[in-house]
Design a protein around this motif. Sequence first.
Motif, PDB file in Angstrom:
ATOM      1  N   PRO A  92       6.554 -11.121 -11.527  1.00 47.56           N
ATOM      2  CA  PRO A  92       6.623 -12.196 -10.540  1.00 47.56           C
ATOM      3  C   PRO A  92       5.367 -13.059 -10.560  1.00 47.56           C
ATOM      4  O   PRO A  92       4.279 -12.601 -10.940  1.00 47.56           O
ATOM      5  N   GLY A  93       5.513 -14.313 -10.182  1.00 50.48           N
ATOM      6  CA  GLY A  93       4.397 -15.246 -10.199  1.00 50.48           C
ATOM      7  C   GLY A  93       3.203 -14.745  -9.407  1.00 50.48           C
ATOM      8  O   GLY A  93       3.351 -14.244  -8.293  1.00 50.48           O
ATOM      9  N   GLY A  94       2.049 -14.873  -9.984  1.00 53.39           N
ATOM     10  CA  GLY A  94       0.831 -14.442  -9.322  1.00 53.39           C
ATOM     11  C   GLY A  94       0.431 -13.006  -9.608  1.00 53.39           C
ATOM     12  O   GLY A  94      -0.689 -12.612  -9.292  1.00 53.39           O
ATOM     13  N   GLU A  95       1.317 -12.213 -10.192  1.00 55.24           N
ATOM     14  CA  GLU A  95       1.000 -10.811 -10.500  1.00 55.24           C
ATOM     15  C   GLU A  95       0.493 -10.684 -11.930  1.00 55.24           C
ATOM     16  O   GLU A  95       0.974 -11.364 -12.839  1.00 55.24           O
ATOM     17  N   THR A  96      -0.457  -9.795 -12.094  1.00 57.25           N
ATOM     18  CA  THR A  96      -1.016  -9.485 -13.404  1.00 57.25           C
ATOM     19  C   THR A  96      -1.010  -7.979 -13.586  1.00 57.25           C
ATOM     20  O   THR A  96      -1.242  -7.234 -12.634  1.00 57.25           O
ATOM     21  N   ALA A  97      -0.750  -7.525 -14.792  1.00 51.81           N
ATOM     22  CA  ALA A  97      -0.763  -6.092 -15.078  1.00 51.81           C
ATOM     23  C   ALA A  97      -2.186  -5.573 -15.035  1.00 51.81           C
ATOM     24  O   ALA A  97      -3.051  -6.034 -15.779  1.00 51.81           O
ATOM     25  N   THR A  98      -2.430  -4.619 -14.138  1.00 52.69           N
ATOM     26  CA  THR A  98      -3.742  -3.984 -14.047  1.00 52.69           C
ATOM     27  C   THR A  98      -3.863  -2.833 -15.033  1.00 52.69           C
ATOM     28  O   THR A  98      -4.907  -2.635 -15.655  1.00 52.69           O
ATOM     29  N   ALA A  99      -2.800  -2.056 -15.179  1.00 52.36           N
ATOM     30  CA  ALA A  99      -2.746  -0.958 -16.142  1.00 52.36           C
ATOM     31  C   ALA A  99      -1.282  -0.722 -16.485  1.00 52.36           C
ATOM     32  O   ALA A  99      -0.398  -0.921 -15.639  1.00 52.36           O
ATOM     33  N   ILE A 100      -1.036  -0.281 -17.703  1.00 49.35           N
ATOM     34  CA  ILE A 100       0.326  -0.013 -18.145  1.00 49.35           C
ATOM     35  C   ILE A 100       0.383   1.357 -18.794  1.00 49.35           C
ATOM     36  O   ILE A 100      -0.631   1.891 -19.246  1.00 49.35           O
ATOM     37  N   ALA A 101       1.601   1.928 -18.816  1.00 53.86           N
ATOM     38  CA  ALA A 101       1.804   3.238 -19.445  1.00 53.86           C
ATOM     39  C   ALA A 101       3.213   3.273 -20.023  1.00 53.86           C
ATOM     40  O   ALA A 101       4.122   2.582 -19.540  1.00 53.86           O
ATOM     41  N   LEU A 102       3.362   4.095 -21.051  1.00 57.89           N
ATOM     42  CA  LEU A 102       4.643   4.212 -21.747  1.00 57.89           C
ATOM     43  C   LEU A 102       4.891   5.666 -22.076  1.00 57.89           C
ATOM     44  O   LEU A 102       4.006   6.353 -22.604  1.00 57.89           O
ATOM     45  N   SER A 103       6.096   6.162 -21.753  1.00 58.46           N
ATOM     46  CA  SER A 103       6.488   7.525 -22.107  1.00 58.46           C
ATOM     47  C   SER A 103       7.757   7.468 -22.934  1.00 58.46           C
ATOM     48  O   SER A 103       8.238   6.385 -23.295  1.00 58.46           O
ATOM     49  N   ALA A 104       8.318   8.629 -23.210  1.00 63.40           N
ATOM     50  CA  ALA A 104       9.564   8.669 -23.960  1.00 63.40           C
ATOM     51  C   ALA A 104      10.748   8.229 -23.116  1.00 63.40           C
ATOM     52  O   ALA A 104      11.851   8.076 -23.642  1.00 63.40           O
ATOM     53  N   SER A 105      10.530   8.004 -21.799  1.00 62.51           N
ATOM     54  CA  SER A 105      11.629   7.662 -20.904  1.00 62.51           C
ATOM     55  C   SER A 105      11.418   6.388 -20.116  1.00 62.51           C
ATOM     56  O   SER A 105      12.395   5.717 -19.763  1.00 62.51           O
ATOM     57  N   TYR A 106      10.172   6.033 -19.832  1.00 59.01           N
ATOM     58  CA  TYR A 106       9.930   4.959 -18.873  1.00 59.01           C
ATOM     59  C   TYR A 106       8.776   4.052 -19.291  1.00 59.01           C
ATOM     60  O   TYR A 106       7.881   4.442 -20.059  1.00 59.01           O
ATOM     61  N   THR A 156      -5.487   1.569  -3.384  1.00 61.48           N
ATOM     62  CA  THR A 156      -5.720   0.312  -4.080  1.00 61.48           C
ATOM     63  C   THR A 156      -7.180  -0.083  -3.950  1.00 61.48           C
ATOM     64  O   THR A 156      -7.861   0.350  -3.008  1.00 61.48           O
ATOM     65  N   PRO A 157      -7.684  -0.923  -4.843  1.00 57.98           N
ATOM     66  CA  PRO A 157      -7.025  -1.459  -6.032  1.00 57.98           C
ATOM     67  C   PRO A 157      -6.750  -0.365  -7.067  1.00 57.98           C
ATOM     68  O   PRO A 157      -7.445   0.637  -7.122  1.00 57.98           O
ATOM     69  N   ALA A 158      -5.722  -0.604  -7.882  1.00 55.97           N
ATOM     70  CA  ALA A 158      -5.340   0.367  -8.900  1.00 55.97           C
ATOM     71  C   ALA A 158      -6.427   0.486  -9.957  1.00 55.97           C
ATOM     72  O   ALA A 158      -7.134  -0.481 -10.259  1.00 55.97           O
ATOM     73  N   VAL A 159      -6.556   1.669 -10.528  1.00 58.58           N
ATOM     74  CA  VAL A 159      -7.559   1.930 -11.557  1.00 58.58           C
ATOM     75  C   VAL A 159      -6.899   2.160 -12.915  1.00 58.58           C
ATOM     76  O   VAL A 159      -7.276   1.548 -13.910  1.00 58.58           O
ATOM     77  N   SER A 160      -5.900   3.045 -12.987  1.00 61.03           N
ATOM     78  CA  SER A 160      -5.262   3.320 -14.267  1.00 61.03           C
ATOM     79  C   SER A 160      -3.943   4.041 -14.021  1.00 61.03           C
ATOM     80  O   SER A 160      -3.620   4.405 -12.873  1.00 61.03           O
ATOM     81  N   CYS A 161      -3.198   4.268 -15.074  1.00 63.11           N
ATOM     82  CA  CYS A 161      -1.956   5.034 -14.991  1.00 63.11           C
ATOM     83  C   CYS A 161      -1.664   5.656 -16.346  1.00 63.11           C
ATOM     84  O   CYS A 161      -2.203   5.232 -17.373  1.00 63.11           O
ATOM     85  N   ALA A 162      -0.811   6.683 -16.330  1.00 66.26           N
ATOM     86  CA  ALA A 162      -0.395   7.373 -17.550  1.00 66.26           C
ATOM     87  C   ALA A 162       1.011   7.912 -17.322  1.00 66.26           C
ATOM     88  O   ALA A 162       1.451   8.073 -16.171  1.00 66.26           O
TER      89      ALA A 162
END
Length: 857
Positions: free
Chosen positions: A525-539, A567-573
């Motif tokens: 959505p407009g105005g949002e930026t990815a702070t951290a991303i993660a990828l698994s075998a499912s999601y 918040t603010p978010a730091v990371s994800c896995a």
Amino acid sequence: MNQQRLRGRPAHMPGPTFLSYTPNGRKLISVGSNNAIRVFQTGSDAEPTNIDDCQDSNTAVAAANDFFVTGSEDGTVCKYSLESNSLDGVLVRCTLPIRDVALSPDGKWAAVASDELVVKVVNTDDMSRVLYLRDQARPVKHISFDHSGTFLAVSCSDGCIYVYSLSSEEPKMIRKVDGLIKSLETDVEASSKVIWHPDGRAFAAPTPTREVQIMSPSDWEWQRVFKNGHTADITALAWSPNGGLLATTGADRRLLIWETKTQKIIKTFEGVRATILDMAWHPTENILSYTNNDGELYIHTDIVPSEHTGILQKSLQPAPFIHDPLAEISANGRPPITNGLKNGLVSRHARRGTPDSLDEILGDDGMSASEADGFITDDDGTGPSRKRPNDHLDALDYPLSKRRATHSAWQPTVHPPFQPGSTPWRGNRRYLALNLTGCIWTLSQDDYHNTITVEFYDRSLHRDFHFTDAFKYDKACLTPHGCLFSCPPSPSTDPKSPSATQPAHLYYRPHETWTTRSDFRIPLPGGETATAIALSASYIVVCTSAAYVRIYSLFGVPLRVYRQKATPAVSCAAWRDYVLTIGNGAIGPDGRPALVYSLENVARDEVCQAEDTVALSPGAELASALFSAEGDPCVYDDQGVLAVLQHWRAPGQARWVPVLDTTRLARLASGRKEERYFPVGVAREAFHCIILKGGDRYPYFPRPLLTEFGFCVPVVDRAGKEASGMGDGEEDEEEEAPGGEAQRLEEMFVRQSLLLSLLEDLTGATRATHSQRTELARKGLEVDKALLQLLAAECRDGEERGMKALEIVGLMKDRSGKMVEAAGKVANRFGRDVLGERIRELAERRLVGLDDDEGAG
């Protein structure tokens, strides 16, 4: 526009002429081929002061506020007083001509370059204190101090730059830069001088291709370049006081003014009368002064055109990096501004515009607006001075400790976000992802696109590939199934709406598919930026700047959207169905926000752990968050401790257990090595990393080899070689200290018990396979073996410690009695009859208890 006609001042006899401003800009000193020195007063048309008691053929000059030093062809370096305009004395003598002199910013040291092979650094107060720089093999043409006075750059006639550190009693050469400057004889007009940018993070030097190249001493990478300006060798160059402009001149008789930010020429002066050999900006005014090889001095007022004078009036400008580390919004760069804070500095205008703000009425710091604008008013010393205490800082960046009471409210600095496995830009390259599957790295081609390369360790499964990246992706994840990218918002390419922006989006690309096209993009959505991303075998998981956690399927179907509590978010896995998110929580006793994590099973819509604390080493910051190959959450902090989350599937039962402290590795025991470790992954009871040496914090190209260190729970003073996963041939072989074997076995018992616990949790929460059940039995046997060996070590000890030995037997997991029977045999072998009797009683009680349990069943 009519070009300003300049009239040169015949300051000296025809020949090479050089100049230097005092740091306060009040005086300008020039030297030349005659035995006279000229001292000009800034802003005055009066005749300069002449100093005639000097050497002939002066070749260099450097000035402080109250004195200056000169070098001459007879090898003499002299110090002169600006108060009495007389000779103070001879600092040092050389046997060959002097080529350059430079003063440290505090004026305490003078560096001297001559046709000798040694560079001398002399104390200006005590000429008996001399440092010698001896690494160069040929005479030196130029020298220059950085703005801290810690480093000295030496431009040698062999075409190399030698950078020395002067922070210790003995100077140390920290870098030899080859291929940047041209090999020049010391008496030619062309220049190879290094000039340090005023912000201290980079330096510039003329190249053999008649360009000016920027280099960063933090990583020794080539940065931006000022090119297509000169058709002959560059003879002089100088930064403006704020670093926003660069002046260059060459043997082509052209004088150019460049804008630092864009590397564009904003003013060209053609047909300079003679070759310019030296030039300097006035520290505060729009004046550029230069001297030529005809004995003339030019004081060029209003050198910067009126339409560009705003650049000169700005505060300190950043050096022209390809990717400025201070502009990075990831954890590898500058922390984002939050609650009026930037790097621990509070914005002067953080509250401006609020209903209760007095800034609009009283101006900054309670002064009127006119007082604030004139806060530094006494440059010439004629009136009362109200010196700003930190005028090396931008006006918006006053330290909290120096603020007045009305602006000194304390606010915490949050932990910045980061993407695990990524590195900051070094030059035009950076890693977007580094893990046990492979790596993703990007190459900045120009201002319009990058090139992304995906490489795999096992090329028998997947082939490497690369593609043109027009979106400039700044985050990436790599798994055996696919790769995920995210990019920030960017300007629109639609010519009908050039002011619009393209929203941030995610890009997923699987490695294999049975359809024609399987990659897709997910716009945020407009105005949002990815702070951290993660990828698994499912999601696919993304934490955004709007404090949302968005979860998608591998086909782009949105499954979850919820607000992150911490918040603010730091990371994800992510791993299979599990998602780990980390954010800033409540303020801890040290005044910093505690890191808080949550664990969720997306498939079951269950929260395993909710807003629990990430337990790091005291004072440490999180460096990486990841799942092991076995599926256990792990964190690694900047103090070198790897921890795994135990019992994380049971709500409220999770705890962080350290499984390796890299500072205790045997390879570091001698203290001769200084290295750190970049985390890559955790698998097969080992920590996989990249060893970084020489003060590096991040890996660079070519991609280094991976190293693994086996788990070693810190229950002893130092991890042994047996647990470290690798020996070190440089270490001296030493006999094991008394009790060392027992300590090693105790560590093994604790480690194997932890691994058994993790595997029991896994098999208890899932439908265990045959191999998992076999591994579970093997782990239990490993625990009992460690206890059996520990029992033997206790029995071998001359001192009777039967109670501890009996306790060790009681910790054995085997309920069949075989391991307890073996323990009894060990006690009998060492003549511990009483202990053997106790062990037999313990075996009988266990057998009875086992029989009772079977009967009850």
